[in-house]
Design a protein around this motif. Structure first.
Motif, short mmCIF file in Angstrom:
data_model
loop_
_atom_site.label_atom_id
_atom_site.label_comp_id
_atom_site.label_asym_id
_atom_site.label_seq_id
_atom_site.Cartn_x
_atom_site.Cartn_y
_atom_site.Cartn_z
N ARG A 131 0.84 -1.25 0.00
CA ARG A 131 -0.05 -0.11 -0.27
C ARG A 131 0.81 1.14 0.20
O ARG A 131 0.74 2.11 0.86
N ASP A 132 1.67 1.69 -1.00
CA ASP A 132 2.20 2.77 -1.26
C ASP A 132 1.20 4.16 -1.48
O ASP A 132 1.82 5.00 -1.35
N ASP A 133 0.02 3.68 -1.73
CA ASP A 133 -0.98 4.84 -1.70
C ASP A 133 -1.09 5.38 -0.27
O ASP A 133 -1.61 6.49 -0.21
N THR A 134 -0.69 4.79 0.65
CA THR A 134 -0.94 5.22 1.97
C THR A 134 0.12 6.05 2.49
O THR A 134 0.35 6.52 3.61
N LEU A 135 1.27 6.12 1.68
CA LEU A 135 2.42 6.91 2.17
C LEU A 135 2.14 8.38 2.33
O LEU A 135 1.39 8.94 1.80
N PRO A 136 2.72 9.03 3.49
CA PRO A 136 2.14 10.26 4.08
C PRO A 136 2.73 11.50 3.40
O PRO A 136 3.35 12.41 4.04
N LEU A 137 2.39 11.96 2.19
CA LEU A 137 2.73 13.24 1.85
C LEU A 137 1.32 13.36 0.72
O LEU A 137 1.29 12.53 -0.04
N ALA A 138 0.86 14.72 0.87
CA ALA A 138 -0.58 14.98 0.05
C ALA A 138 -1.28 13.54 -0.10
O ALA A 138 -1.72 13.18 1.12
N MET A 139 -1.62 12.97 -1.26
CA MET A 139 -2.42 11.93 -1.46
C MET A 139 -1.60 10.57 -1.29
O MET A 139 -2.27 9.62 -1.83
N GLY A 140 -0.27 10.62 -1.10
CA GLY A 140 0.38 9.41 -1.11
C GLY A 140 1.13 8.80 -2.42
O GLY A 140 0.90 9.52 -3.51
N GLY A 141 1.54 7.78 -2.66
CA GLY A 141 2.04 7.34 -3.74
C GLY A 141 3.39 7.16 -4.11
O GLY A 141 4.16 7.34 -3.24
N ASN A 142 3.76 6.48 -5.15
CA ASN A 142 5.18 6.16 -5.38
C ASN A 142 6.32 7.05 -5.35
O ASN A 142 7.28 7.16 -5.01
N LYS A 143 5.67 8.40 -5.53
CA LYS A 143 6.77 9.66 -5.65
C LYS A 143 7.48 10.04 -4.43
O LYS A 143 8.38 10.63 -4.04
N VAL A 144 6.77 9.44 -3.21
CA VAL A 144 7.01 9.78 -1.80
C VAL A 144 8.67 9.19 -1.65
O VAL A 144 9.52 9.71 -1.27
N ARG A 145 8.62 7.78 -1.99
CA ARG A 145 10.10 7.09 -1.91
C ARG A 145 10.97 7.80 -2.72
O ARG A 145 12.24 7.96 -2.35
N LYS A 146 10.54 8.18 -3.89
CA LYS A 146 11.51 8.49 -4.71
C LYS A 146 12.14 10.18 -4.29
O LYS A 146 13.15 10.62 -3.97
N LEU A 147 11.00 10.92 -3.79
CA LEU A 147 11.51 12.27 -3.50
C LEU A 147 12.08 12.38 -2.06
O LEU A 147 12.84 13.21 -1.83
N ALA A 148 12.31 11.25 -1.33
CA ALA A 148 12.77 11.28 0.19
C ALA A 148 14.29 11.59 -0.14
O ALA A 148 14.81 12.07 0.31
N TYR A 149 14.67 10.72 -1.31
CA TYR A 149 16.18 10.98 -1.80
C TYR A 149 16.50 12.07 -2.58
O TYR A 149 17.48 12.68 -2.45
N VAL A 150 15.53 12.20 -3.66
CA VAL A 150 15.85 13.38 -4.43
C VAL A 150 15.62 14.75 -3.75
O VAL A 150 16.60 15.81 -3.91
N VAL A 151 14.86 15.05 -2.75
CA VAL A 151 14.69 16.32 -2.13
C VAL A 151 16.03 16.34 -1.13
O VAL A 151 16.44 17.37 -1.01
N ALA A 152 16.57 15.33 -0.62
CA ALA A 152 17.68 15.39 0.17
C ALA A 152 18.76 15.88 -0.59
O ALA A 152 19.61 16.70 -0.28
N ASP A 153 18.84 15.60 -2.02
CA ASP A 153 19.90 16.03 -2.71
C ASP A 153 19.91 17.49 -3.22
O ASP A 153 20.58 18.11 -3.34
#
Ligand SMILES: Cc1ncc(COP(=O)(O)O)c(C=O)c1O
Length: 342
Positions: free
Chosen positions: A45-67
């Motif tokens: 359930r990556d739709d439940t990840l907690p940023l806006a409406m959730g979804g796969n971009k949360v995991r990608k952005l966790a790394y990309v925004v750190a950069d």
């Protein structure tokens, strides 16, 4: 004696913003399995990840925004389709970090951009995108270059995130997801035969395969194409998987059959509805109470159901469906569901 660092250790050491609360749920879909007389189906359930409406971009952005933060960025710039989940999530991450966010939206069919449209478009306004540039079909890269140049000319420090967040760093979000999923399966005493996900810009699919390789797992991944024919998608996902493996310094050859993309459920094209998609979204909502989206997970689920009905996936197997989110787009697509809802 020299110590060697494994790909998993390199993945774990990557700077990451704290967007993930822990593993996303891995849940059985018993009623869907039963209704199809099919394999043991589980949904990640990556739709439940907690940023806006959730979804796969949360995991990608966790790394990309750190950069981006490490580069001193004050403005995130990215691009996507008119109803882009990636644009929404980038905007949500920017807000969480106190950064500005500018979007480049590709109007693939002239005249279809409506600033008052619902779904993600409404959310761009609600979350306060600083600027939205609408570009014509095929002009996304140019639009990103122009938006970055404009920001620099205003004294900003922009950081450009590619479409879908699908560069090797973003793909690492799904390499970590694969490692997380394998640990959950061990805890549940299960072995997966197949993972099924939507395959768009390819970072999710490629990251999963790279993570499985890093963890020494040979679970098959099937990407259900949402925008391109099979050969084109397979070569783009292969190149991205190789780039992620190289980024993580994993010295493993990618077997030619390791990247499997399917285009039978693409329907008339990207974001265009198909009967299979409409039925898949309604079926999962009505059997499991889980809401999919019309552009990505609806087509991926149509693929999963099609593979079960076609006898490719059978009872006795364990199959994981990756729910990558995107549900906001449903609220800009209600009309297409009229016939499927009866
Ligand atoms: C909801 C959703 N699922 C799946 C995908 C596909 O992921 P990828 O672009 O990494 O292939 C996207 C991409 O935008 C998405 O928004």
């Amino acid at each position: 004696m020299t110590m060697t660092t494994s790909g998993i250790e390199r993945l774990n050491a990557l700077p990451q913003r704290p967007y993930l609360p822990g593993p996303s749920p891995l849940q059985r879909m018993e009623r869907l399995s039963e209704s199809l007389d099919g394999p043991d189906l589980l949904v990640k359930r990556d739709d439940t990840l907690p940023l806006a409406m959730g979804g796969n971009k949360v995991r990608k952005l966790a790394y990309v925004v750190a950069d981006a933060l490490a580069h001193g960025a004050d403005t995130l710039i990215t691009a996507g389709a008119l109803q882009s989940n990636h644009c929404l999530l980038t905007l949500a991450a920017a807000n969480r970090e106190g950064l500005a966010c500018r979007l480049v939206l590709e109007e693939r069919i002239p005249g279809t951009y409506d600033p008052q449209a619902g779904g993600n478009n409404f959310l761009y306004r609600l979350l306060g995108a600083e600027r939205i540039d609408v570009v014509g079909r095929g002009d996304t890269a140019g639009g990103l270059r122009r938006a970055a140049a404009a920001a620099r000319s205003e004294g900003r420090t922009p950081y450009v995130i590619p479409v879908g967040g699908s560069n090797p760093l973003g793909g690492c979000g799904y390499a970590s997801c694969a490692v997380e999923l394998l640990a959950q399966l061990v805890e549940m005493g299960l072995t997966a035969d197949r993972i099924v996900c939507a395959s768009g810009s390819g970072g999710t699919h490629a990251g999963l395969v790279a993570g499985l390789i890093a963890a020494g797992s040979d679970v098959e991944v099937t990407g259900v194409n949402v925008s391109r024919p099979r050969a084109e998608q397979e070569s783009s996902v292969t190149a991205l998987t190789e780039a992620i493996l190289a980024f993580l310094e994993i010295d493993a050859a990618l077997a030619p059959d390791r990247i499997a993309c399917r285009d039978e459920w693409l329907g008339p094209g990207y974001s265009l509805p198909s009967a299979d998609m409409l039925n898949a979204v309604a079926t999962v909502a009505r059997t499991q109470g889980i809401v999919l989206d019309p552009v990505y997970t609806g087509k991926a689920m149509a693929g999963l159901i099609g593979m079960i009905r076609g006898g490719e996936l059978t009872a006795g197997q364990t199959v994981i469906f990756l729910h990558t989110g995107g549900t906001a787009a449903l609220f800009a697509s209600q009309g297409m569901f009229t016939a499927a809802l009866g």
